[in-house]
Design a protein around this motif. Sequence first.
Motif, PDB file in Angstrom:
ATOM      1  N   MET A   1      58.798  53.255  10.549  1.00 21.38           N
ATOM      2  CA  MET A   1      58.208  51.968  10.892  1.00 21.38           C
ATOM      3  C   MET A   1      59.183  51.133  11.722  1.00 21.38           C
ATOM      4  SD  MET A   1      56.524  49.182   8.350  1.00 21.38           S
ATOM      5  CE  MET A   1      57.959  48.168   8.101  1.00 21.38           C
ATOM      6  N   THR A   2      60.459  51.207  11.391  1.00 21.54           N
ATOM      7  CA  THR A   2      61.473  50.483  12.148  1.00 21.54           C
ATOM      8  C   THR A   2      61.523  50.986  13.587  1.00 21.54           C
ATOM      9  OG1 THR A   2      62.764  50.212  10.132  1.00 21.54           O
ATOM     10  CG2 THR A   2      63.907  49.848  12.213  1.00 21.54           C
ATOM     11  N   ILE A   3      61.400  52.289  13.753  1.00 17.53           N
ATOM     12  CA  ILE A   3      61.449  52.864  15.104  1.00 17.53           C
ATOM     13  C   ILE A   3      60.197  52.513  15.904  1.00 17.53           C
ATOM     14  CG2 ILE A   3      61.405  55.034  16.398  1.00 17.53           C
ATOM     15  CD1 ILE A   3      63.171  56.223  14.221  1.00 17.53           C
ATOM     16  N   PHE A   4      59.032  52.644  15.301  1.00 16.23           N
ATOM     17  CA  PHE A   4      57.783  52.494  16.051  1.00 16.23           C
ATOM     18  C   PHE A   4      57.240  51.073  16.109  1.00 16.23           C
ATOM     19  CE2 PHE A   4      57.559  57.049  14.865  1.00 16.23           C
ATOM     20  CZ  PHE A   4      57.616  57.542  16.157  1.00 16.23           C
ATOM     21  N   HIS A   5      57.774  50.189  15.292  1.00 20.37           N
ATOM     22  CA  HIS A   5      57.268  48.820  15.286  1.00 20.37           C
ATOM     23  C   HIS A   5      58.368  47.820  15.649  1.00 20.37           C
ATOM     24  CE1 HIS A   5      53.287  49.655  13.657  1.00 20.37           C
ATOM     25  NE2 HIS A   5      53.856  50.566  12.905  1.00 20.37           N
ATOM     26  N   LEU A   6      59.242  48.190  16.561  1.00 23.29           N
ATOM     27  CA  LEU A   6      60.339  47.305  16.944  1.00 23.29           C
ATOM     28  C   LEU A   6      59.845  46.031  17.620  1.00 23.29           C
ATOM     29  CD1 LEU A   6      63.053  49.786  18.250  1.00 23.29           C
ATOM     30  CD2 LEU A   6      63.082  48.449  16.169  1.00 23.29           C
ATOM     31  N   HIS A   7      58.706  46.111  18.294  1.00 22.72           N
ATOM     32  CA  HIS A   7      58.204  44.947  19.012  1.00 22.72           C
ATOM     33  C   HIS A   7      57.579  43.904  18.089  1.00 22.72           C
ATOM     34  CE1 HIS A   7      54.905  47.792  18.616  1.00 22.72           C
ATOM     35  NE2 HIS A   7      54.086  46.757  18.661  1.00 22.72           N
TER      36      HIS A   7
ATOM     37  N   GLY B   1      60.426  59.356   0.380  1.00 23.88           N
ATOM     38  CA  GLY B   1      59.312  59.181   1.313  1.00 23.88           C
ATOM     39  C   GLY B   1      59.212  57.746   1.794  1.00 23.88           C
ATOM     40  N   LEU B   2      59.398  56.794   0.896  1.00 28.06           N
ATOM     41  CA  LEU B   2      59.353  55.383   1.281  1.00 28.06           C
ATOM     42  C   LEU B   2      60.479  55.049   2.249  1.00 28.06           C
ATOM     43  CD1 LEU B   2      57.933  52.686   0.919  1.00 28.06           C
ATOM     44  CD2 LEU B   2      59.424  52.243  -1.032  1.00 28.06           C
ATOM     45  N   ILE B   3      61.650  55.581   2.002  1.00 29.62           N
ATOM     46  CA  ILE B   3      62.764  55.362   2.933  1.00 29.62           C
ATOM     47  C   ILE B   3      62.441  55.955   4.302  1.00 29.62           C
ATOM     48  CG2 ILE B   3      65.165  55.991   3.430  1.00 29.62           C
ATOM     49  CD1 ILE B   3      65.688  55.765   0.413  1.00 29.62           C
TER      50      ILE B   3
ATOM     51  N   VAL C   1      53.479  57.232  -2.429  1.00 29.58           N
ATOM     52  CA  VAL C   1      52.855  57.788  -3.639  1.00 29.58           C
ATOM     53  C   VAL C   1      52.143  59.101  -3.305  1.00 29.58           C
ATOM     54  CG1 VAL C   1      51.008  57.407  -5.331  1.00 29.58           C
ATOM     55  CG2 VAL C   1      52.667  55.608  -4.880  1.00 29.58           C
ATOM     56  N   LEU C   2      51.441  59.142  -2.175  1.00 31.60           N
ATOM     57  CA  LEU C   2      50.813  60.402  -1.744  1.00 31.60           C
ATOM     58  C   LEU C   2      51.862  61.499  -1.606  1.00 31.60           C
ATOM     59  CD1 LEU C   2      48.237  59.364   1.026  1.00 31.60           C
ATOM     60  CD2 LEU C   2      47.739  60.483  -1.143  1.00 31.60           C
ATOM     61  N   MET C   3      52.967  61.184  -0.947  1.00 28.40           N
ATOM     62  CA  MET C   3      54.030  62.177  -0.766  1.00 28.40           C
ATOM     63  C   MET C   3      54.628  62.601  -2.109  1.00 28.40           C
ATOM     64  SD  MET C   3      55.862  60.589   2.601  1.00 28.40           S
ATOM     65  CE  MET C   3      56.954  61.956   2.933  1.00 28.40           C
TER      66      MET C   3
ATOM     67  N   TRP D   1      51.788  47.605   1.167  1.00 24.77           N
ATOM     68  CA  TRP D   1      51.030  48.402   0.214  1.00 24.77           C
ATOM     69  C   TRP D   1      50.607  49.729   0.830  1.00 24.77           C
ATOM     70  CZ3 TRP D   1      51.382  47.897  -4.674  1.00 24.77           C
ATOM     71  CH2 TRP D   1      51.679  46.662  -5.226  1.00 24.77           C
ATOM     72  N   ASN D   2      50.340  49.729   2.129  1.00 23.27           N
ATOM     73  CA  ASN D   2      50.051  50.996   2.812  1.00 23.27           C
ATOM     74  C   ASN D   2      51.261  51.919   2.741  1.00 23.27           C
ATOM     75  OD1 ASN D   2      47.587  49.950   3.442  1.00 23.27           O
ATOM     76  ND2 ASN D   2      47.913  49.873   5.639  1.00 23.27           N
ATOM     77  N   LEU D   3      52.455  51.364   2.960  1.00 17.03           N
ATOM     78  CA  LEU D   3      53.677  52.172   2.899  1.00 17.03           C
ATOM     79  C   LEU D   3      53.908  52.721   1.494  1.00 17.03           C
ATOM     80  CD1 LEU D   3      56.088  50.018   5.068  1.00 17.03           C
ATOM     81  CD2 LEU D   3      54.651  51.923   5.774  1.00 17.03           C
TER      82      LEU D   3
END
Length: 138
Positions: A24-30, A16-18, A47-49, A40-42
């Motif tokens: 995150m890499t795809i959506f936060h490229l900018h 899940g972390l991967i 952990v939820l997953m 910690w959110n990630l």
Amino acid sequence: MIQDLKNSFLSTAFLGLILIVFLMTIFHLHEEVVHFHYLWNLIGISVLMGIVFGIAYPYLWNYSTLKVTSKITISTLLNFFCSVGSVYLFSLNVFGFIKPYLLLFFAITLVGHIIGFYFFSKYENKKIAASLNSSLEH
């Protein structure tokens, strides 16, 4: 059982972390810098997953003796709240966007679990029948 659930939790949380880092890499490229608090959110999402898909689902569907309606209800609630919590931890903007549609997402999750149970029980019945047939042949 405990060892299986522990291993399932750890592998699910890690995968899940991967997945989350990939998203995150795809959506936060900018963005060049990721804040430490966001990591910690990630970890919270993973952990939820891990809890839902690595412990709760295997326990409910492999070890639990609850009625089918209880299993479907619990699975649907866990999946829904894990999904909503994950989106909330991932991005408040996305959470604000999907917030009006949460009831629809809950209904889709419920229908998906009912359909999933149908196929799961069909698979389990075939597996049990094959096992009984092979034991009768020997």
